[in-house]
Design a protein around this motif. Structure first.
Motif, PDB file in Angstrom:
ATOM      1  N   TRP A 103       7.021   1.260   9.485  1.00  0.00           N
ATOM      2  CA  TRP A 103       7.182   2.454   9.377  1.00  0.00           C
ATOM      3  C   TRP A 103       6.788   2.967   7.938  1.00  0.00           C
ATOM      4  N   VAL A 104       6.958   2.285   6.941  1.00  0.00           N
ATOM      5  CA  VAL A 104       6.494   2.430   5.595  1.00  0.00           C
ATOM      6  C   VAL A 104       4.972   2.593   5.634  1.00  0.00           C
ATOM      7  N   MET A 105       4.246   1.555   6.539  1.00  0.00           N
ATOM      8  CA  MET A 105       2.787   1.797   6.389  1.00  0.00           C
ATOM      9  C   MET A 105       2.350   2.660   7.265  1.00  0.00           C
ATOM     10  N   TRP A 106       3.001   3.273   8.259  1.00  0.00           N
ATOM     11  CA  TRP A 106       2.748   4.446   8.967  1.00  0.00           C
ATOM     12  C   TRP A 106       2.963   5.649   7.901  1.00  0.00           C
ATOM     13  N   ALA A 107       4.053   5.763   7.318  1.00  0.00           N
ATOM     14  CA  ALA A 107       4.157   7.007   6.561  1.00  0.00           C
ATOM     15  C   ALA A 107       2.988   7.118   5.541  1.00  0.00           C
ATOM     16  N   ILE A 108       2.673   5.886   4.805  1.00  0.00           N
ATOM     17  CA  ILE A 108       1.696   6.014   3.621  1.00  0.00           C
ATOM     18  C   ILE A 108       0.432   6.464   4.380  1.00  0.00           C
ATOM     19  N   SER A 109       0.159   5.947   5.577  1.00  0.00           N
ATOM     20  CA  SER A 109      -1.076   6.235   6.322  1.00  0.00           C
ATOM     21  C   SER A 109      -1.200   7.721   6.653  1.00  0.00           C
ATOM     22  N   GLU A 110       0.011   8.105   6.886  1.00  0.00           N
ATOM     23  CA  GLU A 110      -0.038   9.637   7.452  1.00  0.00           C
ATOM     24  C   GLU A 110      -0.285  10.462   6.186  1.00  0.00           C
ATOM     25  N   VAL A 111       0.322  10.257   5.217  1.00  0.00           N
ATOM     26  CA  VAL A 111      -0.033  10.875   3.637  1.00  0.00           C
ATOM     27  C   VAL A 111      -1.560  10.644   3.354  1.00  0.00           C
ATOM     28  N   ALA A 112      -2.132   9.762   3.635  1.00  0.00           N
ATOM     29  CA  ALA A 112      -3.466   9.397   3.580  1.00  0.00           C
ATOM     30  C   ALA A 112      -4.136  10.374   4.434  1.00  0.00           C
ATOM     31  N   ALA A 113      -3.778  10.315   5.542  1.00  0.00           N
ATOM     32  CA  ALA A 113      -4.721  11.220   6.676  1.00  0.00           C
ATOM     33  C   ALA A 113      -4.748  12.723   6.304  1.00  0.00           C
ATOM     34  N   MET A 114      -3.675  13.003   5.886  1.00  0.00           N
ATOM     35  CA  MET A 114      -3.353  14.462   5.444  1.00  0.00           C
ATOM     36  C   MET A 114      -4.225  14.619   4.236  1.00  0.00           C
ATOM     37  N   ALA A 115      -4.212  13.850   3.373  1.00  0.00           N
ATOM     38  CA  ALA A 115      -5.296  13.968   1.994  1.00  0.00           C
ATOM     39  C   ALA A 115      -6.526  14.038   2.567  1.00  0.00           C
ATOM     40  N   THR A 116      -7.111  13.203   3.512  1.00  0.00           N
ATOM     41  CA  THR A 116      -8.312  12.938   3.962  1.00  0.00           C
ATOM     42  C   THR A 116      -8.611  14.330   4.529  1.00  0.00           C
TER      43      THR A 116
END
Length: 428
Positions: A103-116
């Motif tokens: 869940w933590v990895m997904w949350a960080i990855s979603e933030v990164a996806a939005m920044a991307t």
């Protein structure tokens, strides 16, 4: 995620069986690294590379070279994971890691996806707005329609997408080849800059971390494993070795092109802006300054490449975001909904009056801070025999990957220390 078209899969199977011959058959294996390479030429690269070249001339070219070498290694490992396991990195993480960590990895990855997507979407919109004299919001709306139109082709299999994205990569590459022919590049200084590490001040450090974040992209690491996981029907380890050989070759070639484009961006900015216009830090300013310095053709070429970059990378970013969500959560959302959600931050930034180029640069810093998550996960799984079997990476590759990860982590730690006011010195 969709697979290749039936015709492409049949061609790949023929080559693996020893029936396919010639360079046309080999081209069937090209695609995943080309799509992933778009992430290394997105509008975030434009923002950081313009600032690097204008502010520091050719002195930060070594950062681009280093970032590209690290990118090659980790993209090759990502493709390797998909080919060997038949699973993408998000799926492997869900299968082997505790759910709280997933869940933590997904949350960080979603933030990164939005920044991307913020960087990619804004970049395309800025290019359209400047080229056609439109309000930025209108440029954003046109970018949204174009990217969604391209994403519709995803339903017909990966091959049409690979051809469309490949054509846009070609446009970006040709544009920067033309720029180098127009701009008076100091090739001796550029050569020194590529080979001599130097961080003159804390501002250079911020840009260096931005370059790393804009070059080694979290979503590209996730996506590449997904693009290779079901590309061909693999019957045995011999097929896997063949696929890995083609994949590694494609990674080197595709990312070498992406690296040269990034080097060309910095060199163009250095030759055009560093002497007399070192304060150029925004895409809009760069465009308006290029016209009197190098002519309207150079400025138009610059915007054409920016639009191709923004549209193609926004498409790829949406594909990656969808794959990340499906892999971590086993949740599928319609592509139009995913596209709509990822556009919200970009419209919010514009509505709030934030400078678009500043938003692009900061998005790359966010990506650089999020990057260690997929890098460490990929290194961990690539080294495990129970995941990779006989294809787990050897000691040499493991050491290189660890060193690459340490470079990224080290730059991030120094950036955060400088951000919080801790004393840090750099010797040129």
């Amino acid at each position: 995620m969709p697979n290749l078209t039936t015709r492409a899969q049949s061609g790949i199977s023929a080559v693996l069986s020893g029936e396919g011959r010639g360079w046309r058959s080999r081209l069937l294996f090209a695609g995943p690294a080309i799509i992933a390479s778009v992430a290394y030429m997105d509008p975030g690269n434009y923002a950081t590379n313009i600032q690097a070249g204008a502010g520091y001339g050719y002195r930060l070219l070594w950062v681009v070279v280093l970032a590209n070498l690290i990118a090659m290694l980790f993209q090759a490992l990502s493709a390797r994971l998909g080919i060997v396991t038949g699973r993408n990195l998000a799926e492997v993480s869900r299968d082997h890691l505790p759910m709280p960590l997933v869940w933590v990895m997904w949350a960080i990855s979603e933030v990164a996806a939005m920044a991307t997507d913020l960087a990619e979407f804004l970049g395309g919109a800025i290019g359209l707005a400047l080229l056609f004299g439109l309000p930025l919001v209108v440029g954003m709306a046109i970018t949204a329609v174009i990217t969604y139109g391209i994403l519709i082709f995803e339903g017909r299999g990966f091959r049409p997408m690979e051809l469309i994205i490949g054509a846009m990569v070609g446009v970006i590459g040709l544009c920067y080849l033309a720029q180098l022919l127009i701009a008076p590049v100091d090739w001796a200084a550029a050569g020194i800059g590529m080979l001599t590490p130097a961080l003159p001040d804390s501002g250079a450090l911020t840009i260096a971390v931005g370059i790393i974040g804009a070059t080694v992209m979290p979503h590209a690491i996730y996506l590449h494993s997904g693009l290779t996981q079901s590309r061909a029907v693999v019957r045995n380890d011999a097929d896997r070795r063949t696929l890995l050989r083609f994949s590694n070759t494609e990674v080197v070639l595709a990312l070498a092109v992406a690296g040269m484009v990034n080097l060309a961006m910095v060199m163009m900015a250095a030759s055009a802006f560093h002497q007399g216009h070192s304060n150029v830090a925004e895409i809009e300013t760069a465009y308006h300054t290029l016209t009197p310095l190098l002519g309207a053709a150079a400025a138009g070429i610059f915007l054409t490449s920016l639009i191709a970059s923004g549209v193609s990378s926004s498409v790829v970013g949406t594909m990656a975001g969808q794959m990340i969500m499906q892999g971590f959560l086993h949740v599928h959302v319609p592509i139009w909904l995913r596209r709509l959600v990822t556009m919200v931050p970009a419209f919010a930034v514009v509505a709030a009056g934030v400078n678009p180029t500043d938003a692009l640069v900061m998005s790359q810093v966010v990506l650089s801070i999020a990057l260690p998550v997929p890098m460490l996960a990929l290194l961990y799984f690539s080294s495990r025999r129970d995941v990779m079997g006989d294809f787990r990476i050897g000691v040499g590759l493991r050491v290189l990957a660890i060193l690459g990860g340490c470079v990224v982590l080290g730059l991030n730690v120094v950036l955060l220390a400088d951000f919080f006011g801790m004393s840090t010195r750099f010797i040129e």
